[in-house]
Design a protein around this motif. Structure first.
Motif, PDB file in Angstrom:
ATOM      1  N   LEU A 188      32.044  12.199  16.157  1.00 13.43           N
ATOM      2  CA  LEU A 188      31.046  13.153  15.851  1.00 13.43           C
ATOM      3  C   LEU A 188      29.863  12.800  16.846  1.00 13.43           C
ATOM      4  O   LEU A 188      29.340  11.703  16.479  1.00 13.43           O
ATOM      5  CB  LEU A 188      30.894  13.165  14.535  1.00 13.43           C
ATOM      6  CG  LEU A 188      29.918  13.881  14.125  1.00 13.43           C
ATOM      7  CD1 LEU A 188      30.365  15.572  14.030  1.00 13.43           C
ATOM      8  CD2 LEU A 188      29.670  13.819  12.719  1.00 13.43           C
ATOM      9  N   GLY A 189      29.625  13.386  17.980  1.00 11.90           N
ATOM     10  CA  GLY A 189      28.791  12.956  18.991  1.00 11.90           C
ATOM     11  C   GLY A 189      29.629  11.910  19.601  1.00 11.90           C
ATOM     12  O   GLY A 189      30.674  11.803  19.949  1.00 11.90           O
ATOM     13  N   GLN A 190      28.809  10.691  19.482  1.00 11.11           N
ATOM     14  CA  GLN A 190      29.374   9.364  20.111  1.00 11.11           C
ATOM     15  C   GLN A 190      29.840   8.445  19.132  1.00 11.11           C
ATOM     16  O   GLN A 190      30.367   7.463  19.241  1.00 11.11           O
ATOM     17  CB  GLN A 190      28.318   8.677  20.893  1.00 11.11           C
ATOM     18  CG  GLN A 190      27.902   9.398  21.946  1.00 11.11           C
ATOM     19  CD  GLN A 190      28.842   9.719  23.100  1.00 11.11           C
ATOM     20  OE1 GLN A 190      29.513   8.598  23.318  1.00 11.11           O
ATOM     21  NE2 GLN A 190      29.125  10.831  23.813  1.00 11.11           N
ATOM     22  N   LEU A 191      29.675   8.961  17.646  1.00 15.90           N
ATOM     23  CA  LEU A 191      30.062   8.088  16.483  1.00 15.90           C
ATOM     24  C   LEU A 191      31.508   8.316  16.307  1.00 15.90           C
ATOM     25  O   LEU A 191      31.953   9.327  16.141  1.00 15.90           O
ATOM     26  CB  LEU A 191      29.278   8.602  15.325  1.00 15.90           C
ATOM     27  CG  LEU A 191      29.671   7.732  14.097  1.00 15.90           C
ATOM     28  CD1 LEU A 191      29.452   6.307  14.104  1.00 15.90           C
ATOM     29  CD2 LEU A 191      28.926   8.612  12.955  1.00 15.90           C
ATOM     30  N   LYS A 192      32.509   7.176  16.079  1.00 20.10           N
ATOM     31  CA  LYS A 192      33.882   7.159  15.902  1.00 20.10           C
ATOM     32  C   LYS A 192      33.780   7.419  14.214  1.00 20.10           C
ATOM     33  O   LYS A 192      33.313   6.666  13.622  1.00 20.10           O
ATOM     34  CB  LYS A 192      34.451   6.162  16.336  1.00 20.10           C
ATOM     35  CG  LYS A 192      34.577   5.867  17.871  1.00 20.10           C
ATOM     36  CD  LYS A 192      35.398   6.750  18.648  1.00 20.10           C
ATOM     37  CE  LYS A 192      35.781   6.320  19.876  1.00 20.10           C
ATOM     38  NZ  LYS A 192      35.787   7.574  20.873  1.00 20.10           N
ATOM     39  N   LEU A 193      34.781   8.283  13.875  1.00 21.07           N
ATOM     40  CA  LEU A 193      34.865   8.578  12.517  1.00 21.07           C
ATOM     41  C   LEU A 193      36.547   8.096  11.977  1.00 21.07           C
ATOM     42  O   LEU A 193      37.426   7.816  12.939  1.00 21.07           O
ATOM     43  CB  LEU A 193      34.964  10.099  12.368  1.00 21.07           C
ATOM     44  CG  LEU A 193      33.591  10.569  12.527  1.00 21.07           C
ATOM     45  CD1 LEU A 193      33.672  12.233  12.200  1.00 21.07           C
ATOM     46  CD2 LEU A 193      32.685  10.049  11.847  1.00 21.07           C
ATOM     47  N   PRO A 194      36.710   7.985  10.638  1.00 20.05           N
ATOM     48  CA  PRO A 194      37.872   7.433  10.328  1.00 20.05           C
ATOM     49  C   PRO A 194      38.624   8.737  10.164  1.00 20.05           C
ATOM     50  O   PRO A 194      38.554   9.913   9.989  1.00 20.05           O
ATOM     51  CB  PRO A 194      37.598   7.032   8.743  1.00 20.05           C
ATOM     52  CG  PRO A 194      36.242   7.678   8.269  1.00 20.05           C
ATOM     53  CD  PRO A 194      35.515   8.030   9.675  1.00 20.05           C
ATOM     54  N   VAL A 195      39.929   8.417  10.830  1.00 18.07           N
ATOM     55  CA  VAL A 195      40.952   9.393  11.052  1.00 18.07           C
ATOM     56  C   VAL A 195      41.513  10.417   9.918  1.00 18.07           C
ATOM     57  O   VAL A 195      41.376  11.273   9.801  1.00 18.07           O
ATOM     58  CB  VAL A 195      42.142   8.892  11.835  1.00 18.07           C
ATOM     59  CG1 VAL A 195      43.238   9.973  12.174  1.00 18.07           C
ATOM     60  CG2 VAL A 195      41.695   8.502  13.353  1.00 18.07           C
ATOM     61  N   GLN A 196      41.984   9.614   8.867  1.00  9.31           N
ATOM     62  CA  GLN A 196      42.359  10.275   7.695  1.00  9.31           C
ATOM     63  C   GLN A 196      41.224  11.270   7.159  1.00  9.31           C
ATOM     64  O   GLN A 196      41.601  12.356   6.494  1.00  9.31           O
ATOM     65  CB  GLN A 196      42.905   9.195   6.743  1.00  9.31           C
ATOM     66  CG  GLN A 196      44.144   8.410   6.997  1.00  9.31           C
ATOM     67  CD  GLN A 196      44.691   7.573   5.924  1.00  9.31           C
ATOM     68  OE1 GLN A 196      44.264   7.552   4.827  1.00  9.31           O
ATOM     69  NE2 GLN A 196      45.860   6.861   6.263  1.00  9.31           N
ATOM     70  N   TYR A 197      40.072  10.699   6.891  1.00  5.84           N
ATOM     71  CA  TYR A 197      39.191  11.586   6.350  1.00  5.84           C
ATOM     72  C   TYR A 197      39.028  13.128   7.218  1.00  5.84           C
ATOM     73  O   TYR A 197      39.146  13.984   6.501  1.00  5.84           O
ATOM     74  CB  TYR A 197      37.860  10.726   6.443  1.00  5.84           C
ATOM     75  CG  TYR A 197      36.446  11.616   5.720  1.00  5.84           C
ATOM     76  CD1 TYR A 197      36.260  11.880   4.456  1.00  5.84           C
ATOM     77  CD2 TYR A 197      35.574  12.222   6.854  1.00  5.84           C
ATOM     78  CE1 TYR A 197      35.468  12.610   4.163  1.00  5.84           C
ATOM     79  CE2 TYR A 197      34.747  12.957   6.200  1.00  5.84           C
ATOM     80  CZ  TYR A 197      34.378  13.133   4.728  1.00  5.84           C
ATOM     81  OH  TYR A 197      33.463  14.055   4.450  1.00  5.84           O
ATOM     82  N   VAL A 198      38.980  12.821   8.481  1.00  4.56           N
ATOM     83  CA  VAL A 198      38.576  14.088   9.116  1.00  4.56           C
ATOM     84  C   VAL A 198      39.810  15.117   9.191  1.00  4.56           C
ATOM     85  O   VAL A 198      39.722  16.111   9.122  1.00  4.56           O
ATOM     86  CB  VAL A 198      38.332  13.675  10.784  1.00  4.56           C
ATOM     87  CG1 VAL A 198      38.110  14.876  11.658  1.00  4.56           C
ATOM     88  CG2 VAL A 198      36.849  13.100  10.647  1.00  4.56           C
ATOM     89  N   LEU A 199      41.154  14.287   9.252  1.00  6.08           N
ATOM     90  CA  LEU A 199      42.522  15.013   9.197  1.00  6.08           C
ATOM     91  C   LEU A 199      42.593  15.934   8.089  1.00  6.08           C
ATOM     92  O   LEU A 199      42.741  17.144   8.076  1.00  6.08           O
ATOM     93  CB  LEU A 199      43.516  14.358   9.445  1.00  6.08           C
ATOM     94  CG  LEU A 199      43.693  13.743  10.994  1.00  6.08           C
ATOM     95  CD1 LEU A 199      44.782  12.968  10.862  1.00  6.08           C
ATOM     96  CD2 LEU A 199      43.819  15.024  11.991  1.00  6.08           C
ATOM     97  N   LYS A 200      42.051  15.230   6.889  1.00  6.85           N
ATOM     98  CA  LYS A 200      41.852  15.944   5.534  1.00  6.85           C
ATOM     99  C   LYS A 200      41.024  17.244   5.506  1.00  6.85           C
ATOM    100  O   LYS A 200      41.184  18.128   5.050  1.00  6.85           O
ATOM    101  CB  LYS A 200      41.624  14.970   4.479  1.00  6.85           C
ATOM    102  CG  LYS A 200      42.576  14.222   3.899  1.00  6.85           C
ATOM    103  CD  LYS A 200      41.837  13.327   2.787  1.00  6.85           C
ATOM    104  CE  LYS A 200      43.259  12.067   2.403  1.00  6.85           C
ATOM    105  NZ  LYS A 200      42.559  11.382   1.462  1.00  6.85           N
ATOM    106  N   TYR A 201      39.724  16.800   6.235  1.00  7.82           N
ATOM    107  CA  TYR A 201      38.876  17.859   6.317  1.00  7.82           C
ATOM    108  C   TYR A 201      39.275  19.058   7.330  1.00  7.82           C
ATOM    109  O   TYR A 201      39.047  20.200   6.844  1.00  7.82           O
ATOM    110  CB  TYR A 201      37.699  17.186   6.967  1.00  7.82           C
ATOM    111  CG  TYR A 201      36.477  18.438   7.211  1.00  7.82           C
ATOM    112  CD1 TYR A 201      35.511  18.719   5.928  1.00  7.82           C
ATOM    113  CD2 TYR A 201      36.130  19.031   8.405  1.00  7.82           C
ATOM    114  CE1 TYR A 201      34.536  19.625   6.424  1.00  7.82           C
ATOM    115  CE2 TYR A 201      35.059  20.017   8.730  1.00  7.82           C
ATOM    116  CZ  TYR A 201      34.174  20.156   7.544  1.00  7.82           C
ATOM    117  OH  TYR A 201      33.339  21.401   7.557  1.00  7.82           O
TER     118      TYR A 201
END
Length: 195
Positions: free
Chosen positions: A126-139
């Motif tokens: 998100l921008g330059q911030l890495k996000l947790p994969v499972q959370y975003v895939l659920k989204y």
């Protein structure tokens, strides 16, 4: 004075002759080879299992995919676009504190034994911030307007493009044969399964 009259009538004669010839050719029946209709249709049993191989490029597939996404996207759902480059990129924007932020998900594509495409090894930012994969895939699974034949598996951090469930026409199946983005070699097979 007489010279221009001769030229005028000569030109008029040429134009009328050309017009007559064009009209004559327009109203002639088309010349087509005679074809035995039954022979042209072929035997349905022979057609069963017939294959059509389609070679394409990232550029062409990008155009087709994103045109499809625009046509099928439901209003109010998460909008996104897909780009095939060195990997598969899914790009979107999501509202964060009343500002649109760039969301980018990257995958490595692999062709499965069944001819489907498995998108694995995701990285999400998100921008330059890495996000947790499972959370975003659920989204994504919940909010993105995805076709029925695209399955998001947050638990295993995968997305599956189930080509064997793509309904192009009754009696026809699609499968991926090769999906090499680095070499820009993308090959699909369309198989006639008419019974």
């Amino acid at each position: 004075m007489m010279k221009w009259k001769k030229l005028f009538f000569g030109l008029l004669f040429i134009n009328l002759s050309a017009l007559t010839l064009v009209l004559f050719l327009l109203f002639q029946p088309a010349k087509t080879p005679s074809v035995n209709v039954e022979e042209a249709k072929g035997n349905a049993k022979e057609a069963q299992g017939a294959e059509l191989i389609i070679h394409t490029t990232k550029q062409h597939l990008n155009t087709i995919i994103n045109d499809y996404v625009k046509q099928k996207m439901k209003t109010g759902s998460l909008s996104y676009e897909i780009q095939l480059a060195d990997q598969v990129y899914i790009k979107s924007q999501i509202p964060v504190f009343e500002k649109e932020m760039d969301l980018t998900v990257t995958f490595i594509p692999n062709v499965t034994e069944q001819g489907n495409i498995e998108l694995s090894n995701p990285t999400i930012s998100l921008g330059q911030l890495k996000l947790p994969v499972q959370y975003v895939l659920k989204y994504m699974q919940k909010n993105a307007s995805l076709p029925d034949w695209v399955k998001v598996d947050p638990k295993n951090e995968r997305v599956y493009v189930l080509l064997n469930e793509v309904n192009i026409k009754k009696g026809y199946n699609v499968r991926a044969e090769r999906f090499d983005l680095e070499k820009d070699e993308i090959v699909f097979k369309v198989i006639a399964t008419i019974k």
